[in-house]
Every structure is written in structure tokens, then in C-alpha cells.
Write a protein that holds these residues in place. Structure first.
Motif, PDB file in Angstrom:
ATOM      1  N   UNK A  52     -13.305  10.455   1.086  1.00 51.06           N
ATOM      2  CA  UNK A  52     -13.175   9.040   1.429  1.00 51.06           C
ATOM      3  C   UNK A  52     -11.836   8.451   0.995  1.00 51.06           C
ATOM      4  N   UNK A  53     -11.478   8.652  -0.240  1.00 58.25           N
ATOM      5  CA  UNK A  53     -10.261   8.021  -0.759  1.00 58.25           C
ATOM      6  C   UNK A  53      -8.963   8.472  -0.088  1.00 58.25           C
ATOM      7  N   UNK A  54      -8.804   9.727   0.313  1.00 58.96           N
ATOM      8  CA  UNK A  54      -7.560  10.076   1.011  1.00 58.96           C
ATOM      9  C   UNK A  54      -7.329   9.244   2.284  1.00 58.96           C
ATOM     10  N   UNK A  55      -8.405   8.926   2.995  1.00 56.41           N
ATOM     11  CA  UNK A  55      -8.268   8.090   4.189  1.00 56.41           C
ATOM     12  C   UNK A  55      -7.841   6.670   3.817  1.00 56.41           C
ATOM     13  N   UNK A  56      -8.439   6.135   2.789  1.00 49.85           N
ATOM     14  CA  UNK A  56      -8.112   4.767   2.371  1.00 49.85           C
ATOM     15  C   UNK A  56      -6.681   4.693   1.860  1.00 49.85           C
ATOM     16  N   UNK A  57      -6.256   5.693   1.118  1.00 45.82           N
ATOM     17  CA  UNK A  57      -4.876   5.721   0.624  1.00 45.82           C
ATOM     18  C   UNK A  57      -3.900   5.850   1.787  1.00 45.82           C
ATOM     19  N   UNK A  58      -4.244   6.669   2.775  1.00 41.35           N
ATOM     20  CA  UNK A  58      -3.394   6.806   3.962  1.00 41.35           C
ATOM     21  C   UNK A  58      -3.291   5.506   4.743  1.00 41.35           C
ATOM     22  N   UNK A  59      -4.414   4.824   4.922  1.00 40.89           N
ATOM     23  CA  UNK A  59      -4.395   3.534   5.633  1.00 40.89           C
ATOM     24  C   UNK A  59      -3.555   2.524   4.864  1.00 40.89           C
ATOM     25  N   UNK A  60      -3.706   2.494   3.552  1.00 42.08           N
ATOM     26  CA  UNK A  60      -2.908   1.578   2.737  1.00 42.08           C
ATOM     27  C   UNK A  60      -1.423   1.878   2.820  1.00 42.08           C
ATOM     28  N   UNK A  61      -1.063   3.145   2.850  1.00 42.05           N
ATOM     29  CA  UNK A  61       0.354   3.535   2.945  1.00 42.05           C
ATOM     30  C   UNK A  61       0.948   3.128   4.281  1.00 42.05           C
ATOM     31  N   UNK A  62       0.212   3.364   5.357  1.00 38.72           N
ATOM     32  CA  UNK A  62       0.692   2.953   6.681  1.00 38.72           C
ATOM     33  C   UNK A  62       0.768   1.430   6.763  1.00 38.72           C
ATOM     34  N   UNK A  63      -0.186   0.748   6.135  1.00 34.10           N
ATOM     35  CA  UNK A  63      -0.172  -0.715   6.140  1.00 34.10           C
ATOM     36  C   UNK A  63       1.077  -1.255   5.441  1.00 34.10           C
ATOM     37  N   UNK A  64       1.472  -0.621   4.362  1.00 34.54           N
ATOM     38  CA  UNK A  64       2.693  -1.047   3.665  1.00 34.54           C
ATOM     39  C   UNK A  64       3.905  -0.876   4.577  1.00 34.54           C
ATOM     40  N   UNK A  65       3.969   0.242   5.288  1.00 38.55           N
ATOM     41  CA  UNK A  65       5.067   0.473   6.226  1.00 38.55           C
ATOM     42  C   UNK A  65       5.078  -0.587   7.328  1.00 38.55           C
ATOM     43  N   UNK A  66       3.924  -0.890   7.881  1.00 41.93           N
ATOM     44  CA  UNK A  66       3.829  -1.930   8.918  1.00 41.93           C
ATOM     45  C   UNK A  66       4.245  -3.286   8.345  1.00 41.93           C
ATOM     46  N   UNK A  67       3.853  -3.567   7.104  1.00 40.14           N
ATOM     47  CA  UNK A  67       4.244  -4.818   6.464  1.00 40.14           C
ATOM     48  C   UNK A  67       5.748  -4.916   6.257  1.00 40.14           C
ATOM     49  N   UNK A  68       6.387  -3.813   5.897  1.00 34.70           N
ATOM     50  CA  UNK A  68       7.845  -3.809   5.748  1.00 34.70           C
ATOM     51  C   UNK A  68       8.532  -4.062   7.086  1.00 34.70           C
ATOM     52  N   UNK A  69       8.029  -3.446   8.141  1.00 32.98           N
ATOM     53  CA  UNK A  69       8.592  -3.673   9.473  1.00 32.98           C
ATOM     54  C   UNK A  69       8.412  -5.132   9.872  1.00 32.98           C
ATOM     55  N   UNK A  70       7.235  -5.665   9.603  1.00 31.09           N
ATOM     56  CA  UNK A  70       6.956  -7.077   9.908  1.00 31.09           C
ATOM     57  C   UNK A  70       7.915  -8.000   9.153  1.00 31.09           C
ATOM     58  N   UNK A  71       8.134  -7.728   7.887  1.00 32.70           N
ATOM     59  CA  UNK A  71       9.044  -8.555   7.090  1.00 32.70           C
ATOM     60  C   UNK A  71      10.482  -8.444   7.598  1.00 32.70           C
ATOM     61  N   UNK A  72      10.899  -7.242   7.940  1.00 34.78           N
ATOM     62  CA  UNK A  72      12.255  -7.029   8.425  1.00 34.78           C
ATOM     63  C   UNK A  72      12.486  -7.764   9.745  1.00 34.78           C
ATOM     64  N   UNK A  73      11.560  -7.630  10.668  1.00 30.61           N
ATOM     65  CA  UNK A  73      11.693  -8.296  11.964  1.00 30.61           C
ATOM     66  C   UNK A  73      11.641  -9.809  11.777  1.00 30.61           C
ATOM     67  N   UNK A  74      10.724 -10.282  10.941  1.00 32.60           N
ATOM     68  CA  UNK A  74      10.623 -11.717  10.689  1.00 32.60           C
ATOM     69  C   UNK A  74      11.882 -12.281  10.070  1.00 32.60           C
ATOM     70  N   UNK A  75      12.480 -11.536   9.141  1.00 30.11           N
ATOM     71  CA  UNK A  75      13.727 -11.972   8.509  1.00 30.11           C
ATOM     72  C   UNK A  75      14.861 -11.978   9.523  1.00 30.11           C
ATOM     73  N   UNK A  76      14.907 -10.953  10.367  1.00 29.31           N
ATOM     74  CA  UNK A  76      15.961 -10.888  11.385  1.00 29.31           C
ATOM     75  C   UNK A  76      15.820 -12.037  12.377  1.00 29.31           C
ATOM     76  N   UNK A  77      14.589 -12.370  12.750  1.00 26.94           N
ATOM     77  CA  UNK A  77      14.372 -13.487  13.678  1.00 26.94           C
ATOM     78  C   UNK A  77      14.781 -14.813  13.039  1.00 26.94           C
ATOM     79  N   UNK A  78      14.453 -14.972  11.757  1.00 26.97           N
ATOM     80  CA  UNK A  78      14.802 -16.209  11.063  1.00 26.97           C
ATOM     81  C   UNK A  78      16.318 -16.369  10.977  1.00 26.97           C
ATOM     82  N   UNK A  79      17.013 -15.279  10.675  1.00 25.15           N
ATOM     83  CA  UNK A  79      18.477 -15.354  10.600  1.00 25.15           C
ATOM     84  C   UNK A  79      19.081 -15.642  11.970  1.00 25.15           C
TER      85      UNK A  79
END
Length: 88
Positions: A52-79
Motif C-alpha cells: 500500500x505505502x509504495x503507491x501512496x509515496x509514488x502518488x505523493x512524489x508525482x503530486x509534488x512534481x505537478x505542484x512545482x510545474x503549477x507554481x512555475x507556470x503560475x509565476x511565469x504567467x504573473x510575470x
């Protein structure tokens, strides 16, 4: 690009929620395994740890990557918007 950023933001939120609740949900089986004890409790705990936990850790890791992309795009749009406002 704004629409894409909104979609990425929603995906990030869903993935983080799944990761968060996926980390909390096994608390009950772990408590049950602790109460039962012995080989049965061990089987429950090992299953959660190895299956169970390997799946949850994998989902959390991918979520962090998606969050970084979201922040980067949002910052670029704001600038970009700020630059457009200063040009006018």
C-alpha cells in the motif's frame, strides 16, 4: 496557458488529497494489527508496508512534481501579466 495552469492546479489538489488520506487511512488497520498481534497482525502490517505505502509515496512524489510545474507556470504567467501592464 491559464486554462492549462488551472487544470494542473486541480490535478495537484486531487493528488495531494489522495496522498494525504492514503497516509491516514492505514492507521485503523495498523491499530487493529497491533491489537490482534501475532502472525495475523504481522501479515496486515507487512501488507500495508509493502503493497500500500509504495503507491501512496509514488502518488505523493508525482503530486509534488505537478505542484512545482503549477507554481512555475503560475509565476511565469504573473510575470508576463505584470510586464504587459508596465508596457501599457
Amino acid at each position: 496557458m491559464k486554462k492549462f495552469n488551472e487544470i494542473i492546479g486541480k490535478v495537484y489538489g486531487i493528488m495531494m488529497s489522495v496522498s494525504f488520506f492514503g497516509g491516514i487511512v492505514p492507521l485503523i488497520p495498523f491499530i487493529v494489527a497491533l491489537i490482534i498481534g501475532g502472525p495475523t497482525g504481522e501479515v496486515i502490517s507487512v501488507f500495508l508496508y509493502k503493497q500500500f505505502y509504495p503507491w501512496i509515496i509514488g502518488i505523493g512524489s508525482v503530486a509534488v512534481l505537478v505542484g512545482l510545474i503549477h507554481s512555475y507556470i503560475g509565476d511565469a504567467l504573473a510575470k508576463k501579466e505584470k510586464k504587459n501592464e508596465s508596457d501599457q
